[in-house]
Enzyme design. Structure first.
Site, PDB file in Angstrom:
ATOM      1  N   CYS A  17       0.851  -1.196   0.000  1.00 18.12           N
ATOM      2  CA  CYS A  17       0.000   0.000   0.000  1.00 18.12           C
ATOM      3  C   CYS A  17       0.892   1.254   0.000  1.00 18.12           C
ATOM      4  O   CYS A  17       1.760   1.408  -0.841  1.00 18.12           O
ATOM      5  CB  CYS A  17      -0.955  -0.047   1.185  1.00 18.12           C
ATOM      6  SG  CYS A  17      -2.232   1.225   1.168  1.00 18.12           S
TER       7      CYS A  17
ATOM      8  N   ASP B 107      -9.814  -4.601  -5.500  1.00 20.89           N
ATOM      9  CA  ASP B 107      -9.278  -3.664  -4.511  1.00 20.89           C
ATOM     10  C   ASP B 107      -9.992  -2.322  -4.662  1.00 20.89           C
ATOM     11  O   ASP B 107      -9.804  -1.619  -5.650  1.00 20.89           O
ATOM     12  CB  ASP B 107      -7.775  -3.497  -4.726  1.00 20.89           C
ATOM     13  CG  ASP B 107      -7.092  -2.726  -3.606  1.00 20.89           C
ATOM     14  OD1 ASP B 107      -7.776  -1.985  -2.889  1.00 20.89           O
ATOM     15  OD2 ASP B 107      -5.859  -2.868  -3.462  1.00 20.89           O
TER      16      ASP B 107
ATOM     17  N   HIS C  27      -8.124  -5.462  -1.196  1.00 19.46           N
ATOM     18  CA  HIS C  27      -6.918  -4.836  -0.652  1.00 19.46           C
ATOM     19  C   HIS C  27      -6.370  -5.622   0.533  1.00 19.46           C
ATOM     20  O   HIS C  27      -5.162  -5.876   0.607  1.00 19.46           O
ATOM     21  CB  HIS C  27      -7.256  -3.402  -0.219  1.00 19.46           C
ATOM     22  CG  HIS C  27      -6.064  -2.558   0.083  1.00 19.46           C
ATOM     23  ND1 HIS C  27      -5.305  -1.959  -0.894  1.00 19.46           N
ATOM     24  CD2 HIS C  27      -5.490  -2.208   1.264  1.00 19.46           C
ATOM     25  CE1 HIS C  27      -4.319  -1.269  -0.342  1.00 19.46           C
ATOM     26  NE2 HIS C  27      -4.412  -1.410   0.979  1.00 19.46           N
TER      27      HIS C  27
END
Length: 438
Positions: free
Chosen positions: A152, A307, A336
């Site tokens: 991320c 995601d 995610h």
């Protein structure tokens, strides 16, 4: 055929009574399951803190194999939330997948910034903290170049780092990483646009960005699921103690947020989201240009098709603008967080990722059988197959399987039971072996 209305009414009544009885039976389990949720523990892999600076700790995990690859792996987590989502429990641990494959694994736990840290910049995190951690790993392992895997926001910072210090990065892996925002970043990009949002309004008020503000925003991206759906699923699975414990670990992580240093947050929103400066090769960190033309090392993007935080189109186009001649994109049908914790991802995705790193982690003079080359008998090693590193190869040897051809002729269900490994993972190995031996 016309159904008798009396019979239809009686059938509806029967089903309603059965459902009510089932619900009452489930409710009897609720007090015990609430106790389970309150007492659940995260089953992390043993690790030691080998370096600390300000609030961060650099963790080194206990190895699981005697022989290990030449280049270690440093995992760079995001500044948001806690990193144990990557090591939630043994069967849902990205960290453990790499340890099983024979890597020395390190991870940066950023901790939580104090009010005195509100002025920390992205440059501080990338050019000071990450660089210091990389140097510690290099010194401890006697390696000039290391593998870096960022998750991320940690992936975005890892990209900045690799562009600033390419001589220290052997291979770069980017997991659910936001890299390009030109109408491609989904809801977060819209919410964070200059038209609607001024991050300075938050940081000028609070200094650091409160964890509660961030978690509320993420929850609002999918309110039905976050405020209703997941609890409905929990209720339906109250009779499954393991499922309840898994839910409890996830909820603990979701609610265990951390504040984010105010200046770094402001820069990230303005430079990365609003100005798309990284993708446009216009990013500057504390006076240092972040030149993505330096990204000549192998680059792997790991993308979740579903995601909603970092949609695929916020990641995949970046591959086309880096000069590396060795790039891959592994897109997987998950979200995610599911990328880190779903059973399917651990059975199918992470073995492929570990193999990608393994094949690029050997120095030329050590690229022997343990890294997939032919051995003395000219037969391919079991480690040639995606997902089989030194630890699993040793277990297969203990089970009497020492060659790819032996594996190809093995029954998946029987081998999975013998090794106490998930059927889908073993079936993947056997299918690869059969493809190789045809």
């Amino acid at each position: 055929m016309i159904l008798n209305p009396v019979i239809a009414a009686l059938e509806l009544q029967r089903r309603t009574l059965e459902q009510g009885a089932d619900a009452m039976e489930t409710m009897r389990l609720l007090p015990e399951r609430l106790d389970d949720l309150a007492s659940v523990e995260v089953e992390g892999t043993p690790s030691d803190v080998v370096y600390s600076e300000n609030k961060l700790d650099l963790l080194q995990y206990e190895p699981l194999t005697e022989d290990r690859h030449d280049a270690p792996l440093l995992v760079v987590y995001a500044l948001i939330n806690r990193p144990y989502i990557l090591d939630l429990q043994p069967d849902k641990s990205v960290v453990r997948r790499f340890l099983e494959d024979g890597f020395d694994v390190y991870l940066i736990d950023w901790g939580e910034p104090s009010p005195l840290d509100a002025s920390l910049t992205l440059g501080d995190y990338v050019n000071r903290y990450i660089d210091n951690c990389v140097d510690v790993v290099r010194q401890r392992t006697g390696t000039d170049e290391i593998n870096v895997l960022g998750y991320c926001m940690g992936g975005t910072m890892s990209t900045m780092y690799a562009a600033l210090h390419p001589e220290k990065v052997r291979n770069l892996g980017l997991m659910a990483t936001g890299l390009c925002f030109d109408g491609t970043g989904g809801i977060l990009e819209r919410w964070g646009s200059e038209e609607y949002f001024d991050p300075g309004a938050i940081t000028d008020t609070d200094g650091n960005v409160p964890a509660a503000f961030l978690s509320a925003g993420f929850a609002q991206m999918n309110p039905v699921e976050n405020y209703l759906g997941k609890y409905t699923i929990l209720f339906d699975n109250l009779d499954d103690e393991t499922a309840v414990e898994n839910f409890g670990r996830m909820e603990r992580w979701v609610r265990d947020g951390v504040d984010v240093a105010g200046e770094a947050y402001r820069q990230f929103i303005e430079d990365i989201y609003q100005q798309n400066a990284l993708y446009r090769n216009e990013l500057v960190l504390d006076g240092d240009p972040v030149d993505i033309e330096n990204l000549t090392m192998p680059v792997l993007q790991i993308v979740g098709s579903f995601d909603h935080l970092i949609p695929p189109d916020a990641s995949k186009p970046f591959t086309a603008v880096v000069p590396s001649e060795d790039t891959d994109i592994y897109e997987f049908p998950t979200g995610h967080v599911g990328m880190a914790v779903s059973d399917k991802a651990h059975a199918e995705l992470w073995p492929r990722v570990a193999t990608w790193f393994r094949k690029r982690s050997a120095t030329p003079d050590t690229n022997g059988g343990s890294d997939g080359a032919e051995g003395a008998n000219h037969a391919p090693s079991l480690q040639t197959l995606d997902g089989i590193g030194p630890a699993y190869e040793e277990r297969l040897h203990d089970a009497g399987i020492t060659t790819v051809s032996q594996l190809a002729s093995t029954d998946p269900a029987a081998l999975a039971e013998q090794l106490d490994i998930g059927h889908s993972r073993v079936a993947s190995w056997i299918e690869q072996a059969r493809q190789l031996t045809r």
